[in-house]
Design a protein around this motif. Structure first.
Motif, short mmCIF file in Angstrom:
data_model
loop_
_atom_site.label_atom_id
_atom_site.label_comp_id
_atom_site.label_asym_id
_atom_site.label_seq_id
_atom_site.Cartn_x
_atom_site.Cartn_y
_atom_site.Cartn_z
N VAL A 74 0.84 -1.21 0.00
CA VAL A 74 0.00 0.00 0.00
C VAL A 74 0.87 1.25 0.00
CG1 VAL A 74 -1.91 -1.19 1.16
CG2 VAL A 74 -0.22 0.03 2.53
N ASP A 75 0.27 2.35 -0.41
CA ASP A 75 1.01 3.61 -0.46
C ASP A 75 0.96 4.39 0.85
OD1 ASP A 75 -1.65 4.40 -0.62
OD2 ASP A 75 -1.29 5.90 -2.16
N ASP A 76 0.00 4.07 1.75
CA ASP A 76 -0.13 4.81 3.01
C ASP A 76 -0.73 3.88 4.06
OD1 ASP A 76 -0.77 6.50 5.13
OD2 ASP A 76 -1.52 8.10 3.84
N LEU A 77 0.12 3.22 4.82
CA LEU A 77 -0.33 2.24 5.80
C LEU A 77 -1.15 2.88 6.91
CD1 LEU A 77 -0.27 -0.78 6.48
CD2 LEU A 77 1.82 -0.34 7.80
N ASP A 78 -0.80 4.09 7.32
CA ASP A 78 -1.58 4.77 8.36
C ASP A 78 -3.01 5.02 7.89
OD1 ASP A 78 0.48 4.91 10.31
OD2 ASP A 78 1.32 6.68 9.31
N ALA A 79 -3.19 5.40 6.63
CA ALA A 79 -4.53 5.62 6.09
C ALA A 79 -5.31 4.31 6.01
CB ALA A 79 -4.45 6.28 4.72
N PRO A 99 11.45 -5.87 8.07
CA PRO A 99 12.63 -5.57 7.25
C PRO A 99 12.35 -4.74 6.00
CG PRO A 99 12.69 -7.85 7.97
CD PRO A 99 11.35 -7.30 8.38
N SER A 100 11.14 -4.81 5.47
CA SER A 100 10.81 -4.07 4.25
C SER A 100 10.15 -2.71 4.51
CB SER A 100 9.91 -4.91 3.34
OG SER A 100 8.71 -5.24 4.02
N GLY A 101 9.88 -2.39 5.76
CA GLY A 101 9.22 -1.11 6.10
C GLY A 101 8.34 -1.26 7.32
N HIS A 102 7.01 -1.16 7.10
CA HIS A 102 6.03 -1.33 8.17
C HIS A 102 4.88 -2.18 7.64
CE1 HIS A 102 8.13 2.27 9.55
NE2 HIS A 102 7.75 1.91 10.77
N ASN A 103 4.27 -2.96 8.55
CA ASN A 103 3.12 -3.75 8.13
C ASN A 103 2.09 -3.87 9.23
OD1 ASN A 103 3.96 -5.79 9.90
ND2 ASN A 103 3.87 -7.39 8.38
N LEU A 104 0.93 -4.39 8.85
CA LEU A 104 -0.09 -4.83 9.79
C LEU A 104 -0.82 -5.98 9.14
CD1 LEU A 104 -3.24 -3.98 8.94
CD2 LEU A 104 -2.52 -1.76 9.73
N ARG A 105 -1.48 -6.80 9.95
CA ARG A 105 -2.31 -7.89 9.42
C ARG A 105 -3.74 -7.64 9.87
NH1 ARG A 105 -1.65 -13.54 10.39
NH2 ARG A 105 -1.39 -12.97 12.55
N ALA A 106 -4.67 -7.90 8.96
CA ALA A 106 -6.08 -7.67 9.25
C ALA A 106 -6.93 -8.74 8.60
CB ALA A 106 -6.50 -6.29 8.75
N VAL A 117 1.42 -3.88 3.75
CA VAL A 117 2.79 -3.42 3.98
C VAL A 117 3.05 -2.15 3.19
CG1 VAL A 117 3.75 -4.92 2.17
CG2 VAL A 117 5.22 -4.15 4.03
N GLN A 118 3.80 -1.25 3.80
CA GLN A 118 4.29 -0.07 3.11
C GLN A 118 5.81 -0.16 3.13
OE1 GLN A 118 2.89 3.72 4.57
NE2 GLN A 118 4.17 4.86 3.14
N HIS A 119 6.41 -0.30 1.96
CA HIS A 119 7.86 -0.43 1.88
C HIS A 119 8.52 0.91 2.18
CE1 HIS A 119 7.71 -4.23 -0.87
NE2 HIS A 119 7.39 -4.48 0.38
N SER A 120 9.60 0.85 2.92
CA SER A 120 10.35 2.05 3.25
C SER A 120 11.19 2.50 2.05
CB SER A 120 11.28 1.79 4.44
OG SER A 120 12.30 0.86 4.08
N ASP A 121 11.56 3.76 2.03
CA ASP A 121 12.42 4.27 0.97
C ASP A 121 13.76 3.54 0.98
OD1 ASP A 121 10.48 6.03 0.10
OD2 ASP A 121 11.28 7.73 1.24
N ASP A 122 14.27 3.23 2.18
CA ASP A 122 15.53 2.51 2.29
C ASP A 122 15.42 1.13 1.64
OD1 ASP A 122 18.25 2.20 3.28
OD2 ASP A 122 17.39 0.79 4.73
N PHE A 123 14.33 0.41 1.89
CA PHE A 123 14.13 -0.91 1.28
C PHE A 123 14.04 -0.79 -0.23
CE2 PHE A 123 11.35 -4.39 -0.18
CZ PHE A 123 12.07 -5.48 0.28
N LYS A 124 13.32 0.21 -0.72
CA LYS A 124 13.21 0.41 -2.17
C LYS A 124 14.57 0.65 -2.79
CE LYS A 124 8.62 2.46 -1.85
NZ LYS A 124 7.87 3.72 -2.05
N ARG A 125 15.42 1.45 -2.12
CA ARG A 125 16.77 1.71 -2.64
C ARG A 125 17.59 0.42 -2.67
NH1 ARG A 125 16.06 6.48 0.07
NH2 ARG A 125 16.96 5.71 2.00
N LYS A 126 17.50 -0.37 -1.59
CA LYS A 126 18.25 -1.63 -1.53
C LYS A 126 17.81 -2.60 -2.63
CE LYS A 126 19.19 -1.59 3.40
NZ LYS A 126 18.83 -2.19 4.70
N MET A 127 16.54 -2.57 -2.98
CA MET A 127 16.01 -3.51 -3.97
C MET A 127 16.07 -2.97 -5.39
SD MET A 127 15.25 -6.18 -2.28
CE MET A 127 16.34 -5.92 -0.88
N ALA A 128 16.53 -1.74 -5.57
CA ALA A 128 16.53 -1.12 -6.90
C ALA A 128 17.29 -1.95 -7.93
CB ALA A 128 17.12 0.29 -6.82
#
Length: 133
Positions: A74-79, A99-106, A117-128
């Motif tokens: 997702v683009d906005d996990l808080d939303a 490890p990839s950012g933040h997540n929740l289960r529902a 899950v919302q991937h962090s910018d750091d994870f995106k850079r590592k996976m580029a």
């Protein structure tokens, strides 16, 4: 708030991971996974190839997650969380760092348990280098 990508989860043993990676990469015409990492806390190897998420570990390590059938990027996990609270969706595991950012289960109204899950910018850079999309 939107779902950027959905992954169907496939649980397997680590001894099966390489053969399954090769199969799904060939099937989708890619030469490497979109993302791949080891989740040390749960002793799992996670590999994303197209819309497939391979989750490899010992049976005892994957069992606790096998009720979760889907991962939604997702683009906005808080939303997403706020929407779930507003609409009465049951949050099984609240937002946490992974490890990839933040997540929740529902659990959705139809009973499907999914990870959001919302991937962090750091994870995106590592996976580029892995054709992350």
């Amino acid at each position: 708030m939107k779902i950027v990508k959905s992954f169907y989860r496939i649980y397997l043993r680590k001894t099966e991971l390489e053969a399954c990676k090769k199969f799904y990469m060939a099937l989708q015409g890619v030469d490497r996974p979109h993302h791949e990492f080891h989740y040390e806390e749960f002793r799992l190897d996670i590999v994303g190839i197209g819309s497939i998420l391979l989750i490899a570990g010992d049976k005892a390590d994957t069992e606790r997650f096998e009720a979760t059938k889907l991962t939604c990027l997702v683009d906005d996990l808080d939303a997403v969380r706020a929407y779930f609270i507003q609409t009465g969706v049951k949050i099984i595991d609240d937002i946490k760092v992974v490890p990839s950012g933040h997540n929740l289960r529902a659990m959705s109204p139809d009973g499907t348990i999914a990870e959001y899950v919302q991937h962090s910018d750091d994870f995106k850079r590592k996976m580029a280098g892995n054709a992350y999309d």
